[in-house]
Motif scaffolding. Sequence first.
Motif, short mmCIF file in Angstrom:
data_model
loop_
_atom_site.label_atom_id
_atom_site.label_comp_id
_atom_site.label_asym_id
_atom_site.label_seq_id
_atom_site.Cartn_x
_atom_site.Cartn_y
_atom_site.Cartn_z
N SER A 14 82.45 61.02 62.68
CA SER A 14 81.43 60.37 61.85
C SER A 14 82.08 60.04 60.51
CB SER A 14 80.22 61.28 61.67
OG SER A 14 80.58 62.50 61.09
N ILE A 15 81.63 58.93 59.91
CA ILE A 15 82.22 58.52 58.64
C ILE A 15 81.18 58.29 57.56
CG2 ILE A 15 84.36 57.57 59.58
CD1 ILE A 15 83.03 54.78 59.45
N GLU A 16 79.93 58.04 57.93
CA GLU A 16 78.87 57.81 56.96
C GLU A 16 77.55 58.26 57.55
OE1 GLU A 16 78.33 53.95 55.25
OE2 GLU A 16 80.47 53.64 55.02
N GLY A 17 76.67 58.76 56.70
CA GLY A 17 75.32 59.07 57.15
C GLY A 17 75.00 60.53 57.12
N ASP A 18 73.92 60.87 57.87
CA ASP A 18 73.31 62.20 57.84
C ASP A 18 73.99 63.24 58.73
OD1 ASP A 18 71.41 60.89 56.32
OD2 ASP A 18 70.02 60.65 57.98
N THR A 19 74.96 62.85 59.52
CA THR A 19 75.50 63.74 60.53
C THR A 19 77.01 63.85 60.40
OG1 THR A 19 73.72 63.16 62.05
CG2 THR A 19 75.69 64.09 63.03
N GLU A 20 77.51 65.09 60.52
CA GLU A 20 78.96 65.30 60.52
C GLU A 20 79.37 65.79 61.90
OE1 GLU A 20 82.35 68.03 58.37
OE2 GLU A 20 80.48 67.66 57.30
N GLN A 21 80.21 64.99 62.56
CA GLN A 21 80.69 65.36 63.88
C GLN A 21 82.02 64.67 64.16
OE1 GLN A 21 79.35 62.67 67.30
NE2 GLN A 21 77.42 63.25 66.34
N ARG A 22 82.71 65.21 65.13
CA ARG A 22 83.91 64.58 65.67
C ARG A 22 84.01 65.04 67.12
NH1 ARG A 22 88.56 68.04 62.47
NH2 ARG A 22 87.92 70.05 63.28
N THR A 44 79.97 56.07 63.18
CA THR A 44 81.14 56.73 63.72
C THR A 44 82.30 55.75 63.77
OG1 THR A 44 80.47 56.24 66.00
CG2 THR A 44 79.88 58.42 65.11
N GLU A 45 83.49 56.32 63.74
CA GLU A 45 84.71 55.53 63.84
C GLU A 45 85.53 56.08 65.00
OE1 GLU A 45 88.40 54.28 60.98
OE2 GLU A 45 87.65 56.33 60.82
N ILE A 46 85.98 55.20 65.87
CA ILE A 46 86.90 55.59 66.93
C ILE A 46 88.28 55.67 66.30
CG2 ILE A 46 87.94 54.93 69.13
CD1 ILE A 46 85.22 53.51 69.74
N VAL A 47 88.91 56.83 66.43
CA VAL A 47 90.22 57.03 65.81
C VAL A 47 91.35 56.98 66.82
CG1 VAL A 47 89.32 58.30 63.82
CG2 VAL A 47 89.99 59.56 65.87
#
Length: 158
Positions: free
Chosen positions: A75-83, A60-63
């Motif tokens: 989320s920016i990489e991997g198996d999960t899409e979330q914000r 994840t990336e803190i924006v």
Amino acid sequence: MSTIKDTVDVEVPLRMAYNQWTQFEDFPSFMEGVDEVRQLDDRHNHWTTSIGGVRREFDTEIVDQLADDRITWRSIEGDTEQRGSVRFERLDDTHTRVELTMDVEPTGAAEKGADALGLIDRRVKGDLRRFKDYVERGGHETGGWRGRIRPEDPGAFT
């Protein structure tokens, strides 16, 4: 994509609630299914989760992060899409409202089924209740990061 939103009032000062939430590596202490969170730098975390026998890893990336006010991530990489975003509101000297909003895109049949049954929603809301118990029981925060992260992407979730 499913949206989860919940609020909890915690019996600790605003600064303490915010500081404790910035201790991402402590998340497995109150988040069900979170095995590990490794803070890679001020902006990035690597997550390992196990939910319903399905292991996922993602970054994840803190924006956007403003001390004592909000933390917004995606989320920016991997198996999960979330914000999502967590916001902090001072109620008085010893009480803080914590509001969590998350958008989650279930992947795979098991996660889509769990989402349809409301299990993901209940888990996230349970995590927020466990945060309340965790921060109130501790009596003090285990650390705190007071830096500022500004959105770099005008399309970032805020």
